[in-house]
Enzyme design. Sequence first.
Site, PDB file in Angstrom:
ATOM      1  N   GLU A  47     -53.871 -21.582  15.715  1.00 12.91           N
ATOM      2  CA  GLU A  47     -54.615 -20.345  15.469  1.00 12.91           C
ATOM      3  C   GLU A  47     -55.335 -20.512  14.137  1.00 12.91           C
ATOM      4  O   GLU A  47     -54.716 -20.483  13.079  1.00 12.91           O
ATOM      5  CB  GLU A  47     -53.668 -19.142  15.426  1.00 12.91           C
ATOM      6  N   GLU A  70     -44.470 -18.297  17.382  1.00 13.89           N
ATOM      7  CA  GLU A  70     -44.007 -18.010  16.011  1.00 13.89           C
ATOM      8  C   GLU A  70     -42.551 -17.523  15.984  1.00 13.89           C
ATOM      9  O   GLU A  70     -42.252 -16.379  15.652  1.00 13.89           O
ATOM     10  CB  GLU A  70     -44.926 -16.989  15.338  1.00 13.89           C
TER      11      GLU A  70
HETATM   12  C1  GAL Z   1     -50.357 -14.681  14.719  1.00 16.16           C
HETATM   13  C2  GAL Z   1     -49.849 -14.579  16.142  1.00 16.16           C
HETATM   14  C3  GAL Z   1     -50.941 -14.154  17.088  1.00 16.16           C
HETATM   15  C4  GAL Z   1     -51.659 -12.979  16.529  1.00 16.16           C
HETATM   16  C5  GAL Z   1     -52.218 -13.297  15.165  1.00 16.16           C
HETATM   17  C6  GAL Z   1     -52.974 -12.137  14.548  1.00 16.16           C
HETATM   18  O1  GAL Z   1     -49.321 -14.618  13.828  1.00 16.16           O
HETATM   19  O2  GAL Z   1     -49.319 -15.796  16.589  1.00 16.16           O
HETATM   20  O3  GAL Z   1     -50.384 -13.830  18.341  1.00 16.16           O
HETATM   21  O4  GAL Z   1     -50.765 -11.925  16.460  1.00 16.16           O
HETATM   22  O5  GAL Z   1     -51.153 -13.622  14.322  1.00 16.16           O
HETATM   23  O6  GAL Z   1     -52.175 -11.054  14.262  1.00 16.16           O
END
Ligand code: GAL
Length: 676
Positions: free
Chosen positions: A305, A143
Amino acid sequence: MFRFGVDYYPEHWPESRWERDAQLMQEAGFNTVRLAEFAWSRLEPAPGHFDFDWLDRAIAILQARGIQVVLGTPTASPPPWVMAMHPDAYRVPESGLPVTYGNRRGYCPTHDGYRARSRLVTQAMATHYAAHPAVIGWQTDNEFGDRCYCAHCCAAFQAWLQKKYGALDTLNAAWGTIFWSHVYTAWTQIPAPLATAAPFGDGSHNPGLALDYYRFMSDCYVAFQHEQVEILRKACPVHFITHNLMGIGYDRLNYFDLAADLDFVSWDNYRRMQWTFQPTVPPSEAALAHTAMRGLKHKNFWVMEQQAGSGGWQIVSVAPRPGELQLWAYQSIAHGADAIIFFRWRTARFGTEQYWHGLLEHDGRTSRRYAEIKQMGAEIARVGAQIAGSEVRAEVAMLLDYDSRFAFQIQANNPAFHYTAHVHDIYQAFHARNVAVDIISAQDDFSRYKLLIAPAHYVLTEQTAAAITRFAQQGGAVVVTPRTGVKDETNTIVDVPLPGYLAKLCGIEVEEYDSLPAGVSQPLAFTNADIDITEAPHAKIWCDVVRAVDAQVVARYTQEYYADSPAITLNAFGAGHAVYVATFGDAALYSALAGWLLKLAEVEAMAASPAGVECCVRWQGGRRLLFVLNHSTEEQHVVLPETMLNLLTGETTPLSAVELRPRQVMILAAPSGDGR
Ligand code: GAL
């Protein structure tokens, strides 16, 4: 192959547990796992001392269960020794106060020492895993984002400007630095636009300077990523390279530029988070984000994710209700995801994200969420191969413009105006009608579309205006909304009547405008009988006061000193049309306009459905896969556009209508396989 899997952090758990984890993953139907994007301190515990043994063992256990691996370069979160070696590499936010050690993304993207360390760790990983049979690809960093305003960035900005403008006279003229006597006589005098340097914050800097700084910062991350991409491409030519982006909401980077170096885009899709303690991101907003991510490369994407449980750092979000995780994941697929990777496997017992819930509970038990995703895994095993690679096709396109976004960050124009909210307001009207839309850049080829929408295209180049004009000339329908064509590339206001280079196409001139106070709106009076109005449309936020030169008036204002003047116009142009919507309207306005515009552009919806039910199509050649998603908590009845089979159940009876339970998803296809 459809990729289904999870983000896994073996370094967080005793090695004795890894086998059990891999077994449960296999039972859930997972074929892919992302690893190591935050493991720098285990991969390189001391400068130049690399340790891949533990990761090799973790991968071997996964591989034995038929699970393949995406590796993340670990540069989003450096170990303390990296920052101790480079104490001037801490990122300096707009406030001017450097961050300290303790979170992640705390580095300056232009810092030579940090860049060198990041190349070293990337190279070491790439060399070690290039020939590993279980490794299939890479995620760069994690990110990317966050602007830095440190002295290194300021110097790099000055060099970037010198390359761009060549001579200070050119820069001074472009930015209009005579205003307040800001005429620069040496490159080193040019500041980074820190908030502290401007008493009224961000927007008080010279707009030309600030826009260039935002472009420069975006370029810095693109260049930082490029260094990793070069290393990975060279060492691992058979592996793919992607990055996990943050949807349409993230506005600090030009995602078209960032995506250009990648094989495909991935993104992180969270529907319920601690920061927005609210029931859920609405389906249309998630759909828009998917659409925007698909548009970056006109390609299917991965969700790297996908939400697996309540989000939470300090505050715990509302728990996903039974069925929601599947529904959200299937919605991702419906909009073009070829991979769903859930975040995360087991809920962490320590660290900032103790309350960001994974598929397993803190104590390692499988959860109700695991059971739900395991059931989805069985379905994916049945239909995944049919879905992977099938494509979303759209005849409607909306432009997404990062120069305009950056320029609105400098001058919002009206406090209630938000660029992406405006894009969403329009998108939602098409989404509600099950009409596929592509979100594209102004550099894309428009010729494949019938309807092109340019929402608040604030920074408009002559080339883009010419391309839009040509599209209408050749028979397309164009929609233009307020604040389009206001600025040229230097963030200077054009010296022709608005909408600037598009005034002729629209057949109007904006004579003046009214920026409305919060809560003020006015009804519009429609003069065009082709527009079906179910709820009275209102103007809000902004009213351009327009003179119709060649255009016909479609709707008029009803109040204020500009009552009776045009609020919406239609201009026949070449073989096509241009519609100017002179106000930022409410949902009723865009809903009424969408129905009319679809008729004007001769675009048909994919299917009809009741409110709360979303229908999407992915095409496999001539065969359509219809996704029907019941986002509501009611049972719903949907009449299908043709007789179809339910692919998820594998039932063999053709259906002409379906009943969906609350939150149920169906994927249907015509029995013959030749589509419509
Ligand atoms: C995303 C990030 C993950 C984790 C997730 C939950 O933005 O890529 O590493 O932090 O959020 O907070």
